[in-house]
Scaffold this active site. Structure first.
Site, PDB file in Angstrom:
ATOM      1  N   LYS A  35       0.834  -1.224   0.000  1.00 40.97           N
ATOM      2  CA  LYS A  35       0.000   0.000   0.000  1.00 40.97           C
ATOM      3  C   LYS A  35       0.858   1.257   0.000  1.00 40.97           C
ATOM      4  O   LYS A  35       0.542   2.245  -0.665  1.00 40.97           O
ATOM      5  CB  LYS A  35      -0.929   0.021   1.214  1.00 40.97           C
ATOM      6  CG  LYS A  35      -1.957  -1.083   1.247  1.00 40.97           C
ATOM      7  CD  LYS A  35      -3.240  -0.675   0.559  1.00 40.97           C
ATOM      8  CE  LYS A  35      -4.225  -1.828   0.363  1.00 40.97           C
ATOM      9  NZ  LYS A  35      -4.611  -2.490   1.595  1.00 40.97           N
ATOM     10  N   LYS A  73      -8.007 -12.872 -13.481  1.00 44.38           N
ATOM     11  CA  LYS A  73      -9.109 -13.151 -12.548  1.00 44.38           C
ATOM     12  C   LYS A  73     -10.303 -12.264 -12.805  1.00 44.38           C
ATOM     13  O   LYS A  73     -10.150 -11.158 -13.305  1.00 44.38           O
ATOM     14  CB  LYS A  73      -8.619 -12.804 -11.131  1.00 44.38           C
ATOM     15  CG  LYS A  73      -8.191 -13.994 -10.342  1.00 44.38           C
ATOM     16  CD  LYS A  73      -7.794 -13.763  -8.912  1.00 44.38           C
ATOM     17  CE  LYS A  73      -8.149 -12.529  -8.171  1.00 44.38           C
ATOM     18  NZ  LYS A  73      -7.862 -12.646  -6.740  1.00 44.38           N
ATOM     19  N   LYS A 101     -13.414  -6.503  -9.888  1.00 43.87           N
ATOM     20  CA  LYS A 101     -14.383  -5.395  -9.884  1.00 43.87           C
ATOM     21  C   LYS A 101     -14.035  -4.367 -10.937  1.00 43.87           C
ATOM     22  O   LYS A 101     -14.864  -3.885 -11.668  1.00 43.87           O
ATOM     23  CB  LYS A 101     -14.315  -4.697  -8.532  1.00 43.87           C
ATOM     24  CG  LYS A 101     -15.404  -5.063  -7.606  1.00 43.87           C
ATOM     25  CD  LYS A 101     -15.377  -4.189  -6.381  1.00 43.87           C
ATOM     26  CE  LYS A 101     -14.012  -4.127  -5.719  1.00 43.87           C
ATOM     27  NZ  LYS A 101     -13.621  -5.327  -4.987  1.00 43.87           N
TER      28      LYS A 101
END
Ligand code: TRP
Length: 330
Positions: A111, A194, A197
């Site tokens: 992050k 994959k 979203k």
């Protein structure tokens, strides 16, 4: 009976991959376990400051989990920020969490790389907040994906450290919940990778059947095999992977045979696949509409959930304070 806890990211609409890979298992876990499901909106603040959008996402995720079969009669469903005691537990645990180990956490490093302009203290102490979520309920098991295993390991470390420091056997070490099989990864419809979203390659639980059919019919394929038993290129493999997850073994065997004899018609395969996906999603998308319109049900669910979660939280914080030696001065 085991206590099982799962935290849910509050980031918007669920897709078929989320459902088959996780949510469906949560629904099954409700039988025979004492389950807690909560929406981790405090955790969301580490990457997204609170906004209208976050508020909408929390509601949407809640609606979709309930529509998928999470049953507030069987499980405790709550929103993290409705349990203020979590903050005190987080503070107490933070005193025994060290900079070195927090800096070494993979998710923190990732992050920090992704949002160099916002490497906040919440990001650093993310695993401590997660430990507070878990230890608050003395959870035995936590269903987690690969990316969360390190956090669970840290939770165990914090639990052990607390016990050792204060010479008690208070916290138990939570274990990862194993669904007893290989975790399925659902690929997207765009030929590689994959289902996600943001990738624009997904089928969502809120999609209606027309949309589903259209998306499946548009999935990437090729011109078909030209030699018997030839290896499958990735986009075709992906369609078969999805088919294995949603269709009967007979259906899968039928199209595999057609592929191997070079007689496959992808149009037919996709039609079948679309019907089998619709059969799973349609009841859920209908429930999404019903639940979304039922504010009273939603309100009752989260209020009761918060009340039940807080019972544990209040008790755990009180006991922690006692163990740590807080005494009233007057
Ligand atoms: N970190 C988890 C995720 O990103 C969400 C989460 C927060 C969680 N607290 C938790 C999961 C406690 C399990 C238990 O998916």
């Amino acid at each position: 009976m085991d206590t099982v806890l799962s935290g849910i990211r509050s980031t918007g609409n669920l897709h078929l991959g989320n459902y088959l890979g996780a949510v469906r298992n949560f629904v099954r876990m409700q039988e025979g376990n004492n389950c807690y499901f909560f929406i981790a909106d405090y955790h969301a603040l580490t990457t997204h400051p609170a906004t209208e959008e976050m508020h909408r996402n929390v509601r949407q995720v809640l609606v979709e989990y309930l529509a998928s079969g999470i049953d507030p009669e069987k499980s405790t469903v709550y929103i993290q920020s409705d349990v203020p005691e979590i903050c005190e537990m987080y503070l107490l645990l933070n005193m025994n969490a060290y900079l070195g180990e927090l800096c070494r956490t993979s998710s923190f490093k990732e992050k920090a790389r992704k949002q160099p302009e916002n490497v906040n203290a919440g990001l650093l102490t993310y695993p401590v907040l997660m430990a507070a979520d878990i230890l608050m309920h003395h959870a035995d098991k936590v269903p987690v994906g690969k990316d969360q295993e390190q956090h669970l390991e840290m939770t165990r470390k914090f639990a052990r450290r607390f016990n050792t420091m204060f010479n008690v056997e208070y916290f138990k070490e939570p274990q990862a919940y194993n669904f007893g099989g290989e975790l399925i990864k659902i690929p997207g419809l765009d030929g590689s990778g994959k289902m996600g979203k943001s990738e624009g390659n997904g089928i969502f639980l809120a999609d209606d059947e027309k949309v589903i059919r259209k998306k499946v019919m548009k999935a990437v394929t090729d011109s078909g095999p030209t030699e018997p038993n030839s290896p499958m290129p990735e986009p075709i493999q992906n369609l078969f992977t999805i088919m294995k997850a949603v269709s009967t073994p007979d259906t899968v065997a039928y199209f595999t045979e057609k592929y191997n004899t070079c007689e496959i018609r992808y149009g037919d395969m996709k039609k079948q696949l679309a019907e089998d996906i619709v059969a799973i999603i349609k009841p859920i998308s209908e429930r999404i509409k019903e639940i979304d319109a039922d504010n009273e049900f939603l309100k009752r669910t989260v209020m009761r959930g918060a009340e039940k979660a807080r019972e544990n939280a209040i008790k755990t914080v009180r006991e922690m304070r006692e163990i740590m030696g807080f005494k009233r001065l007057f």
